[in-house]
Design a protein around this motif. Structure first.
Motif, PDB file in Angstrom:
ATOM      1  N   HIS A  84       0.813  -1.217   0.000  1.00 43.96           N
ATOM      2  CA  HIS A  84       0.000   0.000   0.000  1.00 43.96           C
ATOM      3  C   HIS A  84       0.847   1.268   0.000  1.00 43.96           C
ATOM      4  O   HIS A  84       0.356   2.331  -0.393  1.00 43.96           O
ATOM      5  N   ALA A  85       2.078   1.176   0.454  1.00 42.13           N
ATOM      6  CA  ALA A  85       2.886   2.367   0.703  1.00 42.13           C
ATOM      7  C   ALA A  85       2.995   3.270  -0.521  1.00 42.13           C
ATOM      8  O   ALA A  85       2.748   4.479  -0.435  1.00 42.13           O
ATOM      9  N   GLN A  86       3.359   2.717  -1.646  1.00 45.31           N
ATOM     10  CA  GLN A  86       3.540   3.523  -2.852  1.00 45.31           C
ATOM     11  C   GLN A  86       2.220   4.121  -3.332  1.00 45.31           C
ATOM     12  O   GLN A  86       2.157   5.294  -3.706  1.00 45.31           O
ATOM     13  N   LEU A 138       9.953  10.459  -0.389  1.00 43.29           N
ATOM     14  CA  LEU A 138       9.967  10.756   1.037  1.00 43.29           C
ATOM     15  C   LEU A 138       8.705  10.235   1.729  1.00 43.29           C
ATOM     16  O   LEU A 138       8.785   9.582   2.776  1.00 43.29           O
ATOM     17  N   VAL A 139       7.547  10.496   1.144  1.00 44.27           N
ATOM     18  CA  VAL A 139       6.290  10.055   1.740  1.00 44.27           C
ATOM     19  C   VAL A 139       6.222   8.527   1.765  1.00 44.27           C
ATOM     20  O   VAL A 139       5.801   7.932   2.767  1.00 44.27           O
ATOM     21  N   THR A 140       6.666   7.886   0.698  1.00 37.36           N
ATOM     22  CA  THR A 140       6.691   6.421   0.662  1.00 37.36           C
ATOM     23  C   THR A 140       7.565   5.879   1.788  1.00 37.36           C
ATOM     24  O   THR A 140       7.178   4.940   2.490  1.00 37.36           O
ATOM     25  N   LYS A 199       6.378   3.456   4.766  1.00 41.87           N
ATOM     26  CA  LYS A 199       7.013   2.141   4.930  1.00 41.87           C
ATOM     27  C   LYS A 199       7.587   1.987   6.332  1.00 41.87           C
ATOM     28  O   LYS A 199       7.484   0.912   6.930  1.00 41.87           O
ATOM     29  N   LYS A 200       8.185   3.038   6.848  1.00 41.54           N
ATOM     30  CA  LYS A 200       8.754   2.977   8.198  1.00 41.54           C
ATOM     31  C   LYS A 200       7.659   2.664   9.218  1.00 41.54           C
ATOM     32  O   LYS A 200       7.853   1.842  10.117  1.00 41.54           O
ATOM     33  N   LEU A 245       0.678   9.978  11.533  1.00 40.41           N
ATOM     34  CA  LEU A 245       1.370   9.784  10.262  1.00 40.41           C
ATOM     35  C   LEU A 245       1.248  11.046   9.402  1.00 40.41           C
ATOM     36  O   LEU A 245       2.216  11.469   8.763  1.00 40.41           O
ATOM     37  N   SER A 246       0.084  11.665   9.415  1.00 40.41           N
ATOM     38  CA  SER A 246      -0.116  12.919   8.677  1.00 40.41           C
ATOM     39  C   SER A 246       0.823  14.006   9.190  1.00 40.41           C
ATOM     40  O   SER A 246       1.421  14.744   8.402  1.00 40.41           O
ATOM     41  N   HIS A 247       0.941  14.090  10.509  1.00 36.01           N
ATOM     42  CA  HIS A 247       1.877  15.054  11.112  1.00 36.01           C
ATOM     43  C   HIS A 247       3.307  14.756  10.680  1.00 36.01           C
ATOM     44  O   HIS A 247       4.053  15.669  10.306  1.00 36.01           O
ATOM     45  N   ASP A 248       3.688  13.489  10.747  1.00 37.20           N
ATOM     46  CA  ASP A 248       5.056  13.096  10.380  1.00 37.20           C
ATOM     47  C   ASP A 248       5.360  13.442   8.928  1.00 37.20           C
ATOM     48  O   ASP A 248       6.446  13.954   8.622  1.00 37.20           O
ATOM     49  N   ILE A 249       4.414  13.174   8.048  1.00 37.44           N
ATOM     50  CA  ILE A 249       4.603  13.475   6.621  1.00 37.44           C
ATOM     51  C   ILE A 249       4.764  14.976   6.428  1.00 37.44           C
ATOM     52  O   ILE A 249       5.693  15.426   5.751  1.00 37.44           O
ATOM     53  N   LEU A 250       3.876  15.750   7.021  1.00 40.75           N
ATOM     54  CA  LEU A 250       3.950  17.203   6.885  1.00 40.75           C
ATOM     55  C   LEU A 250       5.272  17.728   7.444  1.00 40.75           C
ATOM     56  O   LEU A 250       5.948  18.531   6.787  1.00 40.75           O
TER      57      LEU A 250
END
Length: 181
Positions: free
Chosen positions: A7-9, A37-39, A43-44, A102-107
């Motif tokens: 699902h990651a990609q 970066l988002v992928t 994944k992490k 996860l949204s926070h981490d991505i941003l």
């Protein structure tokens, strides 16, 4: 819903595409950089949950004789131990909390790498990323249902969980997601 590595990609593509189409941010780096970066962040997160589950399996294996002797429900025990190990590692298991984090981490990472500039308050961008995740899951559920239906209609019966089933499922799922954009 639980994320799998496959699902990651797809999820990263959805998030980056939604961000690039919005007026909430200015993209200051090639889309491929954002996507990578988002992928990696997704994944992490998935790998951390897998690591927790592996640790739980190790603990269950270690105490298997006692589990068998006491006729303990292994599924319930697995869940209880997973909650404890996740708590010790500071990993959120509640999907709503986890995907918000996860949204926070991505941003944070996109901002830290200077891949984006926010045109609105950061919380609005975080909420937009969270909405992308939620929409992905809605699409995923529809795609998943379609793939299951296709597999049911195969001429030969495929056994769920078998290598052949997993390979065919992954291929059909990828095709279904590509059709959906």
């Amino acid at each position: 819903m639980k994320l799998k590595l496959q699902h990651a990609q797809f999820l990263a593509n959805r998030i980056v595409l939604d961000l690039s189409r919005s007026s909430l941010v200015k993209i200051t780096s090639p889309i491929s950089n954002l996507n990578r970066l988002v992928t990696d962040i997704i994944k992490k997160d998935i790998q951390e949950e897998a690591s927790i589950e592996n640790r739980v399996r190790e603990l269950l294996d270690e105490y298997q004789d006692e589990i068998d002797a006491n006729e303990v429900n292994e599924k319930q025990l697995f869940t209880m131990i997973k909650k404890q190990v996740a708590k010790e590692r500071g990993f959120l298991l509640s999907y709503s909390e986890r995907y918000s984090q996860l949204s926070h981490d991505i941003l944070d990472e996109l901002f830290e790498e200077s891949y984006i500039e926010c045109n609105v308050p950061e919380n609005a961008v975080k909420n937009h990323i969270l909405e992308s995740i939620e929409q992905y899951f809605k699409y995923h559920e529809e795609a998943y249902d379609n793939v299951i239906e296709k597999i049911k209609n195969y001429k030969r019966r495929l056994i769920a969980g078998s290598d052949e089933y997993e390979i065919i499922f992954a291929r059909l799922y990828a095709e279904e997601m590509e059709k959906r954009g």
